[in-house]
Design a protein around this motif. Structure first.
Motif, PDB file in Angstrom:
ATOM      1  N   GLY A  28       0.957   8.956-112.059  1.00  0.00           N
ATOM      2  CA  GLY A  28       0.535   9.183-113.430  1.00  0.00           C
ATOM      3  C   GLY A  28       1.379  10.279-114.050  1.00  0.00           C
ATOM      4  N   CYS A  29       1.308  10.400-115.372  1.00  0.00           N
ATOM      5  CA  CYS A  29       2.128  11.405-116.050  1.00  0.00           C
ATOM      6  C   CYS A  29       1.417  11.902-117.307  1.00  0.00           C
ATOM      7  N   TYR A  37       7.177   2.300-119.239  1.00  0.00           N
ATOM      8  CA  TYR A  37       6.942   0.975-118.668  1.00  0.00           C
ATOM      9  C   TYR A  37       6.532   1.037-117.196  1.00  0.00           C
ATOM     10  N   VAL A  38       6.374   2.247-116.664  1.00  0.00           N
ATOM     11  CA  VAL A  38       6.002   2.407-115.252  1.00  0.00           C
ATOM     12  C   VAL A  38       4.669   1.733-114.919  1.00  0.00           C
ATOM     13  N   PRO A  39       3.636   1.838-115.786  1.00  0.00           N
ATOM     14  CA  PRO A  39       2.378   1.142-115.468  1.00  0.00           C
ATOM     15  C   PRO A  39       2.583  -0.344-115.210  1.00  0.00           C
ATOM     16  N   SER A  40       3.424  -0.987-116.010  1.00  0.00           N
ATOM     17  CA  SER A  40       3.690  -2.414-115.814  1.00  0.00           C
ATOM     18  C   SER A  40       4.418  -2.653-114.498  1.00  0.00           C
ATOM     19  N   THR A  41       5.372  -1.772-114.180  1.00  0.00           N
ATOM     20  CA  THR A  41       6.135  -1.909-112.941  1.00  0.00           C
ATOM     21  C   THR A  41       5.240  -1.750-111.715  1.00  0.00           C
ATOM     22  N   LEU A  42       4.290  -0.834-111.802  1.00  0.00           N
ATOM     23  CA  LEU A  42       3.389  -0.564-110.678  1.00  0.00           C
ATOM     24  C   LEU A  42       2.113  -1.407-110.729  1.00  0.00           C
ATOM     25  N   HIS A  43       2.037  -2.264-111.754  1.00  0.00           N
ATOM     26  CA  HIS A  43       0.864  -3.129-111.933  1.00  0.00           C
ATOM     27  C   HIS A  43      -0.422  -2.319-112.059  1.00  0.00           C
ATOM     28  N   ILE A  44      -0.314  -1.245-112.870  1.00  0.00           N
ATOM     29  CA  ILE A  44      -1.467  -0.405-113.175  1.00  0.00           C
ATOM     30  C   ILE A  44      -1.729  -0.516-114.676  1.00  0.00           C
ATOM     31  N   SER A  45      -2.975  -0.617-115.072  1.00  0.00           N
ATOM     32  CA  SER A  45      -3.265  -0.703-116.496  1.00  0.00           C
ATOM     33  C   SER A  45      -2.895   0.624-117.168  1.00  0.00           C
ATOM     34  N   GLU A  48      -5.672   3.135-117.094  1.00  0.00           N
ATOM     35  CA  GLU A  48      -5.816   3.841-115.813  1.00  0.00           C
ATOM     36  C   GLU A  48      -4.710   4.875-115.667  1.00  0.00           C
ATOM     37  N   TRP A  49      -3.489   4.505-116.074  1.00  0.00           N
ATOM     38  CA  TRP A  49      -2.338   5.401-115.964  1.00  0.00           C
ATOM     39  C   TRP A  49      -2.549   6.671-116.784  1.00  0.00           C
ATOM     40  N   ASN A  50      -3.140   6.524-117.949  1.00  0.00           N
ATOM     41  CA  ASN A  50      -3.338   7.663-118.842  1.00  0.00           C
ATOM     42  C   ASN A  50      -4.611   8.459-118.553  1.00  0.00           C
ATOM     43  N   LYS A  51      -5.462   7.892-117.721  1.00  0.00           N
ATOM     44  CA  LYS A  51      -6.756   8.524-117.480  1.00  0.00           C
ATOM     45  C   LYS A  51      -6.636   9.817-116.668  1.00  0.00           C
TER      46      LYS A  51
END
Length: 260
Positions: A28-29, A37-45, A48-51
């Protein structure tokens, strides 16, 4: 929100050119870059990534073991997150990993948007093989705020970049994604800026519109910027800009394209 988690590995094989291993002390960041585009690459919504940002609290211990058994190679630090985001101020996980890498003198390549990295300059400059890059997507900080709302200012990044260059560290400016607002007649300013600072290389990259990236960008861009971005991202804008950078640099500074 910052949470803690344990990891099973520290160094993972990398497919990035010039990088053998990836080391990401956090998941996360906190920068909240709209174009990430990292969430898409890691298949994370993206939700969730921003949470939350997860600190890999045991990664120094895992790294210590791996450095004894893995083949030495170039370690890319911050390939899917920023190792110097806000959480690093208190956790110092990146700093601990750097000290271990320095002990074994593994080559490293750090890319960041944060001037917090200056805290570790005395460690970093001791490496016999090191590169430090700063992501600089625009020279207009008002534009930066739109797509990188919580990241350090462009001014702070440039000041930090110069400090590393002044200390003899190989430095590069990663113009990725370069905001498609720059005109050809402004490129001299960019080249002169980095050349005068002693930066070794300029790397240019375009937007990677994976997953919901463009949809999210449209939510924050003005109608004028949206129209401009859409036209230039889908056209040959970046090829022209890259060619002009090469021409203006004229051998004074290395100019290359990113391949992600």
């Amino acid at each position: 929100m910052i949470r803690e988690r344990w990891c099973k590995s520290a160094l993972t094989s990398s497919k990035l050119p010039g990088i053998d291993y990836s080391l990401n002390p956090y998941v996360g960041c906190a920068h909240g870059c709209i174009y990430c585009y990292v969430p898409s690459t890691l298949h994370i919504s993206r939700e969730e990534w921003n949470k939350a940002v997860y600190a890999k609290v045991n990664i120094p211990a895992v790294l210590r073991k791996e450095l004894k058994i893995k083949r030495k190679g170039i370690v890319g630090i911050s390939t899917s997150t920023d190792a110097y985001q806000t959480a690093e101020k208190n956790y110092e996980i990146t700093r601990k990993c750097l000290m271990l890498l320095l002990k074994h003198d593994w080559p490293i390549d750090i890319l960041t948007k944060s001037d917090l990295i200056v805290r570790d300059i005395n460690i970093i400059k001791k490496f016999s093989d090191v590169k430090v890059g700063f992501t600089i997507t625009t020279l207009n900080d008002e534009s930066r705020k739109i797509l990188e709302p919580y990241a350090p200012s462009i001014e702070k990044r440039i000041e930090a970049l110069k400090k590393f260059a002044d200390n003899g560290v190989y430095t590069y400016a990663f113009l990725g994604p370069l905001y498609p607002e720059i005109e050809e007649n402004e490129i001299d300013e960019w080249v002169d800026l980095f050349n005068d600072m002693g930066v070794n290389e300029i790397i240019i990259d375009n937007f990677h519109l994976k997953g919901d990236v463009w949809e999210n960008m449209c939510k924050v861009l003005s109608k004028e910027k949206k129209k401009l971005y859409e036209k230039r991202i889908s056209g040959n804008y970046y090829e022209k800009i890259y060619s002009e950078f090469k021409k203006k640099a004229d051998g004074k500074i290395v100019v290359s394209r990113a391949f992600v």
